[in-house]
Design a protein around this motif. Structure first.
Motif, PDB file in Angstrom:
ATOM      1  N   ALA A 107       0.858  -1.187   0.000  1.00 57.57           N
ATOM      2  CA  ALA A 107       0.000   0.000   0.000  1.00 57.57           C
ATOM      3  C   ALA A 107       0.889   1.229   0.000  1.00 57.57           C
ATOM      4  CB  ALA A 107      -0.914  -0.013   1.221  1.00 57.57           C
ATOM      5  N   THR A 108       0.731   2.057  -1.018  1.00 59.18           N
ATOM      6  CA  THR A 108       1.636   3.209  -1.176  1.00 59.18           C
ATOM      7  C   THR A 108       1.013   4.524  -0.720  1.00 59.18           C
ATOM      8  OG1 THR A 108       0.876   3.521  -3.462  1.00 59.18           O
ATOM      9  CG2 THR A 108       2.829   2.133  -3.106  1.00 59.18           C
ATOM     10  N   GLY A 109      -0.305   4.546  -0.536  1.00 60.34           N
ATOM     11  CA  GLY A 109      -0.933   5.789  -0.105  1.00 60.34           C
ATOM     12  C   GLY A 109      -2.442   5.750  -0.260  1.00 60.34           C
ATOM     13  N   VAL A 110      -3.046   6.921  -0.193  1.00 55.96           N
ATOM     14  CA  VAL A 110      -4.492   7.055  -0.252  1.00 55.96           C
ATOM     15  C   VAL A 110      -4.841   8.244  -1.143  1.00 55.96           C
ATOM     16  CG1 VAL A 110      -6.603   7.456   1.078  1.00 55.96           C
ATOM     17  CG2 VAL A 110      -4.754   6.115   2.080  1.00 55.96           C
ATOM     18  N   ILE A 111      -5.793   8.050  -2.051  1.00 60.67           N
ATOM     19  CA  ILE A 111      -6.320   9.158  -2.840  1.00 60.67           C
ATOM     20  C   ILE A 111      -7.510   9.741  -2.085  1.00 60.67           C
ATOM     21  CG2 ILE A 111      -7.422   9.849  -5.002  1.00 60.67           C
ATOM     22  CD1 ILE A 111      -5.916   7.589  -6.374  1.00 60.67           C
ATOM     23  N   ILE A 112      -7.466  11.054  -1.861  1.00 60.73           N
ATOM     24  CA  ILE A 112      -8.535  11.710  -1.110  1.00 60.73           C
ATOM     25  C   ILE A 112      -9.161  12.827  -1.940  1.00 60.73           C
ATOM     26  CG2 ILE A 112      -7.487  11.195   1.130  1.00 60.73           C
ATOM     27  CD1 ILE A 112      -6.554  14.163   1.201  1.00 60.73           C
ATOM     28  N   GLN A 113     -10.373  13.198  -1.555  1.00 65.09           N
ATOM     29  CA  GLN A 113     -11.035  14.361  -2.127  1.00 65.09           C
ATOM     30  C   GLN A 113     -11.334  15.333  -1.009  1.00 65.09           C
ATOM     31  OE1 GLN A 113     -14.257  13.812  -5.086  1.00 65.09           O
ATOM     32  NE2 GLN A 113     -15.449  15.217  -3.818  1.00 65.09           N
ATOM     33  N   THR A 114     -10.785  16.528  -1.090  1.00 66.99           N
ATOM     34  CA  THR A 114     -10.943  17.513  -0.028  1.00 66.99           C
ATOM     35  C   THR A 114     -12.334  18.133  -0.076  1.00 66.99           C
ATOM     36  OG1 THR A 114     -10.176  19.392  -1.339  1.00 66.99           O
ATOM     37  CG2 THR A 114      -8.496  18.059  -0.231  1.00 66.99           C
ATOM     38  N   LYS A 115     -12.672  18.903   0.958  1.00 70.33           N
ATOM     39  CA  LYS A 115     -13.987  19.532   1.010  1.00 70.33           C
ATOM     40  C   LYS A 115     -14.165  20.574  -0.095  1.00 70.33           C
ATOM     41  CE  LYS A 115     -12.499  22.717   4.703  1.00 70.33           C
ATOM     42  NZ  LYS A 115     -12.799  23.147   6.104  1.00 70.33           N
ATOM     43  N   GLU A 116     -13.046  21.033  -0.656  1.00 73.89           N
ATOM     44  CA  GLU A 116     -13.129  21.962  -1.784  1.00 73.89           C
ATOM     45  C   GLU A 116     -13.306  21.232  -3.113  1.00 73.89           C
ATOM     46  OE1 GLU A 116     -11.288  23.771   1.629  1.00 73.89           O
ATOM     47  OE2 GLU A 116     -10.553  22.080   0.433  1.00 73.89           O
ATOM     48  N   GLY A 117     -13.247  19.883  -3.064  1.00 71.59           N
ATOM     49  CA  GLY A 117     -13.415  19.100  -4.285  1.00 71.59           C
ATOM     50  C   GLY A 117     -12.117  18.721  -4.965  1.00 71.59           C
ATOM     51  N   ASP A 118     -10.992  19.123  -4.407  1.00 68.25           N
ATOM     52  CA  ASP A 118      -9.692  18.793  -4.998  1.00 68.25           C
ATOM     53  C   ASP A 118      -9.314  17.354  -4.683  1.00 68.25           C
ATOM     54  OD1 ASP A 118      -9.471  21.447  -5.858  1.00 68.25           O
ATOM     55  OD2 ASP A 118      -8.518  22.062  -3.974  1.00 68.25           O
ATOM     56  N   GLU A 119      -8.710  16.687  -5.651  1.00 70.72           N
ATOM     57  CA  GLU A 119      -8.245  15.314  -5.454  1.00 70.72           C
ATOM     58  C   GLU A 119      -6.733  15.320  -5.221  1.00 70.72           C
ATOM     59  OE1 GLU A 119      -8.052  11.601  -8.380  1.00 70.72           O
ATOM     60  OE2 GLU A 119     -10.117  12.026  -7.770  1.00 70.72           O
ATOM     61  N   LYS A 120      -6.314  14.653  -4.146  1.00 68.33           N
ATOM     62  CA  LYS A 120      -4.905  14.605  -3.790  1.00 68.33           C
ATOM     63  C   LYS A 120      -4.510  13.188  -3.403  1.00 68.33           C
ATOM     64  CE  LYS A 120      -4.826  19.357  -1.964  1.00 68.33           C
ATOM     65  NZ  LYS A 120      -4.508  20.208  -0.784  1.00 68.33           N
ATOM     66  N   THR A 121      -3.219  12.915  -3.469  1.00 65.64           N
ATOM     67  CA  THR A 121      -2.696  11.625  -3.018  1.00 65.64           C
ATOM     68  C   THR A 121      -1.824  11.843  -1.786  1.00 65.64           C
ATOM     69  OG1 THR A 121      -2.715  10.685  -5.240  1.00 65.64           O
ATOM     70  CG2 THR A 121      -1.299   9.622  -3.617  1.00 65.64           C
ATOM     71  N   VAL A 122      -2.137  11.122  -0.734  1.00 66.22           N
ATOM     72  CA  VAL A 122      -1.331  11.142   0.488  1.00 66.22           C
ATOM     73  C   VAL A 122      -0.468   9.882   0.480  1.00 66.22           C
ATOM     74  CG1 VAL A 122      -1.344  11.182   2.998  1.00 66.22           C
ATOM     75  CG2 VAL A 122      -3.130  12.399   1.730  1.00 66.22           C
ATOM     76  N   SER A 123       0.836  10.040   0.470  1.00 62.07           N
ATOM     77  CA  SER A 123       1.740   8.893   0.381  1.00 62.07           C
ATOM     78  C   SER A 123       2.003   8.291   1.754  1.00 62.07           C
ATOM     79  CB  SER A 123       3.067   9.323  -0.253  1.00 62.07           C
ATOM     80  OG  SER A 123       2.853   9.790  -1.565  1.00 62.07           O
ATOM     81  N   ALA A 124       2.191   6.974   1.780  1.00 60.54           N
ATOM     82  CA  ALA A 124       2.455   6.249   3.024  1.00 60.54           C
ATOM     83  C   ALA A 124       3.938   5.941   3.133  1.00 60.54           C
ATOM     84  CB  ALA A 124       1.653   4.958   3.058  1.00 60.54           C
ATOM     85  N   LEU A 125       4.546   6.319   4.247  1.00 64.15           N
ATOM     86  CA  LEU A 125       5.942   6.003   4.490  1.00 64.15           C
ATOM     87  C   LEU A 125       6.102   4.606   5.068  1.00 64.15           C
ATOM     88  CD1 LEU A 125       7.226   9.379   6.019  1.00 64.15           C
ATOM     89  CD2 LEU A 125       7.559   8.505   3.692  1.00 64.15           C
ATOM     90  N   SER A 126       5.137   4.192   5.900  1.00 64.77           N
ATOM     91  CA  SER A 126       5.252   2.900   6.573  1.00 64.77           C
ATOM     92  C   SER A 126       4.089   1.974   6.240  1.00 64.77           C
ATOM     93  CB  SER A 126       5.330   3.108   8.089  1.00 64.77           C
ATOM     94  OG  SER A 126       5.448   1.879   8.756  1.00 64.77           O
ATOM     95  N   GLU A 127       2.881   2.390   6.577  1.00 67.09           N
ATOM     96  CA  GLU A 127       1.729   1.551   6.290  1.00 67.09           C
ATOM     97  C   GLU A 127       0.475   2.391   6.153  1.00 67.09           C
ATOM     98  OE1 GLU A 127      -0.169  -0.342  10.140  1.00 67.09           O
ATOM     99  OE2 GLU A 127       1.994  -0.748  10.187  1.00 67.09           O
ATOM    100  N   VAL A 128      -0.570   1.776   5.630  1.00 68.74           N
ATOM    101  CA  VAL A 128      -1.893   2.396   5.535  1.00 68.74           C
ATOM    102  C   VAL A 128      -2.811   1.663   6.509  1.00 68.74           C
ATOM    103  CG1 VAL A 128      -3.920   2.790   4.075  1.00 68.74           C
ATOM    104  CG2 VAL A 128      -1.618   3.160   3.150  1.00 68.74           C
ATOM    105  N   ILE A 129      -3.524   2.429   7.346  1.00 65.90           N
ATOM    106  CA  ILE A 129      -4.430   1.861   8.345  1.00 65.90           C
ATOM    107  C   ILE A 129      -5.860   2.207   7.943  1.00 65.90           C
ATOM    108  CG2 ILE A 129      -5.088   1.832  10.775  1.00 65.90           C
ATOM    109  CD1 ILE A 129      -2.153   2.922  11.284  1.00 65.90           C
ATOM    110  N   LEU A 130      -6.668   1.186   7.774  1.00 61.20           N
ATOM    111  CA  LEU A 130      -8.060   1.352   7.359  1.00 61.20           C
ATOM    112  C   LEU A 130      -8.961   1.160   8.567  1.00 61.20           C
ATOM    113  CD1 LEU A 130     -10.232   1.643   5.149  1.00 61.20           C
ATOM    114  CD2 LEU A 130      -9.938  -0.800   4.658  1.00 61.20           C
ATOM    115  N   ALA A 131      -9.776   2.168   8.882  1.00 61.50           N
ATOM    116  CA  ALA A 131     -10.652   2.111  10.053  1.00 61.50           C
ATOM    117  C   ALA A 131     -11.965   2.810   9.746  1.00 61.50           C
ATOM    118  CB  ALA A 131      -9.971   2.741  11.268  1.00 61.50           C
TER     119      ALA A 131
END
Length: 507
Positions: free
Chosen positions: A157-181
């Motif tokens: 898992a390399t990161g997470v694609i997110i959509q901000t409240k302004e509608g912008d799409e960004k990728t947050v990269s993971a240095l160690s792991e991705v935690i899904l909750a």
């Protein structure tokens, strides 16, 4: 806000189903680490008999604040406990010991200093946490997908694609792991949209398959509840009376001015019961016959373990719960508001009967590759024939309870009931289940911690099979549903997961 604790049998079962290192004893420290259970006050002890079973040694010293109320009454909480004791269900031990049968006053996640709800944000997102430079909280932000890289059979898992409240799409990269909750209903959705799930389902939505695991979104468990409301006697208070705006305004003022009154406490009180019917405890032989007549001869390890719990004389198969208002269950309720709005003019209380150990297994899956489209949840309540047989027998026992002193004094003699069915007869009890059954909102097990060949999705360290660093930390990992509400166990699992994350980060 209700705090309930699992039995030793269930937590030991998590380990016996193939999860090395999971048991009641290994989890017990994490219940104490996650919360502080405050000492009950003199009124709570006097009314509910807490001195007979409450064990201060088990109270912990964690960030979640848990308390008892000084607003309990002899008529409701006290009467409930005494009536069940008169039927042979006197509390045997503090439920936190993992071995308890009978009626007891549960605490709630309410901070006694402020009379407000204590939850993850107030307990863990403290000023010190907010000041940390390595913690950023994004609100009103939508997780669209987990990004991955595949190298042979290894997926990272390399990161997470997110959509901000302004509608912008960004990728947050993971240095160690991705935690899904994201919870038992939405964590499977995020995995499937990210390409981790059953091949046939993913390909039908045009999603490239990263890991083929048909167990994603399956194995879902929930506590189905049957609800019976009974009209109260004249002069007995009921929350239905808050339909009167003047009375509602009065209790609001009581709370805002001094945190007093019914809005600053949880009125719920509980009972754990072994398998019972209208006549009382079901005999060992009758339980064996019942289970054998509805369970296949080789049901598998999971159902064999559940069978051992059902047949035990000292394990609770149902939970009874008191609510101070009427419940109305339409054939297809559109919201919880529809169920709790007092549409009948009389005043009621409700006895809820919850199935502790369901055999039915539901599912939750995507219906679209668009994350904004909610997944389809099918709990499949009562799809296994044993569930309605067990739940209906417990509904039968409610007839005994509402006719037993002292609690029967709060009910109107010959008063109305919802549904208008007397449940002493087994077939009538089954009809009550069919007409007045809903969720108690404890979905779990949809990404179960089980061996992969048994439908598992995560291993004993909560890592998704086939990945190096994607971890799930929520109720979806439960291999077996715990008895009672699941809040305390969700926090305990999260505390243990935190230790896993720190340990694995050092490797």
């Amino acid at each position: 806000m209700v705090m309930m604790y699992p039995s030793r049998a269930i937590m030991d079962g998590w380990g016996k189903l193939g999860n090395v290192g999971w048991s009641f004893d290994t989890m017990a420290p994490y219940y104490k680490k996650s919360s502080t259970v405050h000492t009950p006050g003199p009124l709570a002890r006097a009314v509910t008999g807490l001195d007979n079973y409450h064990d201060e040694i088990l109270s912990g010293n964690g960030p979640l604040q848990v308390s008892f109320s000084e607003e309990y009454t002899d008529a409701f909480q006290g009467g409930w406990i005494k009536s069940f004791a008169n039927l042979g269900l006197k509390t045997t031990a503090d439920p936190r010991t993992g071995k308890s049968i009978g009626s007891f006053q549960n605490p709630a996640s309410i901070d006694p200093a402020t009379k407000t709800r204590s939850f993850a944000a107030t307990a863990y997102y403290s000023a010190a946490a907010r000041a940390r430079k390595n913690l950023v909280v994004l609100t009103e932000t939508l997780v669209k997908k987990i990004t991955t890289e595949k190298n042979g059979d290894n997926v990272t898992a390399t990161g997470v694609i997110i959509q901000t409240k302004e509608g912008d799409e960004k990728t947050v990269s993971a240095l160690s792991e991705v935690i899904l909750a994201a919870g038992a209903l939405q964590s499977p959705q995020i995995l499937e949209i990210s390409g981790i799930g059953g091949r046939q389902l993913l390909e039908s939505h045009g999603i490239p398959v990263v890991i083929d695991n048909a167990g994603v979104g399956e194995h879902l468990q929930d506590h189905a509840i049957a609800c019976q409301s009974f009209e109260v006697a004249d002069g007995v208070p009921s929350a239905d009376e808050f339909r009167d705006p003047a009375l509602l305004n009065t209790v609001l003022q009581m709370y805002t001015s001094g945190k007093g009154g019914p809005l600053g406490m949880s009125p719920l009180v509980n009972t754990y019961a072994p398998l019972v019917d209208f006549w009382g405890p079901v005999s060992a032989n009758a339980k064996k016959i019942l289970v054998e007549s509805h369970l296949e001869k080789q049901p598998g390890l999971e159902f064999e373990y559940l069978r051992s719990i059902i047949e035990a004389a000292d394990e609770p198969t149902a939970q009874y719960l008191f609510l101070p208002f009427q419940l109305n269950i339409p054939p297809e309720p559109k919201s919880l508001t529809e169920c709790i709005t007092p549409i009948h003019p009389e005043n009621y209380i409700t006895v809820v009967t919850a199935l502790n150990h369901p055999f039915s297994r539901g599912s939750v899956h995507i219906t679209s590759p668009d994350i904004s489209i909610k997944p389809e949840w099918d709990p499949k309540y009562m799809s296994h024939p044993l569930d309605i047989e067990i739940l209906a027998r417990h509904v039968q026992f409610v007839e005994k309870f509402v006719d037993t002193a002292p609690f029967n004094a709060v009910l109107k003699s010959g008063g109305k009931r919802l549904p208008d069915i007397t449940g002493a007869d087994l077939e009538n009890a089954k009809e009550i289940v069919r007409q007045h059954q809903i969720s108690i909102f404890h979905p779990s097990g949809s990404l179960p911690m089980l061996p992969k060949e048994q439908g598992g999705v995560v291993n004993e360290r909560l890592i998704v099979y086939g990945t190096k660093n994607l971890r799930v930390v929520d109720a979806s990992i439960f291999p077996l549903q715990t008895l009672g509400t699941i809040q305390a166990t969700v926090y305990a699992v999260a505390e243990r997961a935190a230790d896993f994350i720190k340990e694995d980060g050092k490797k």
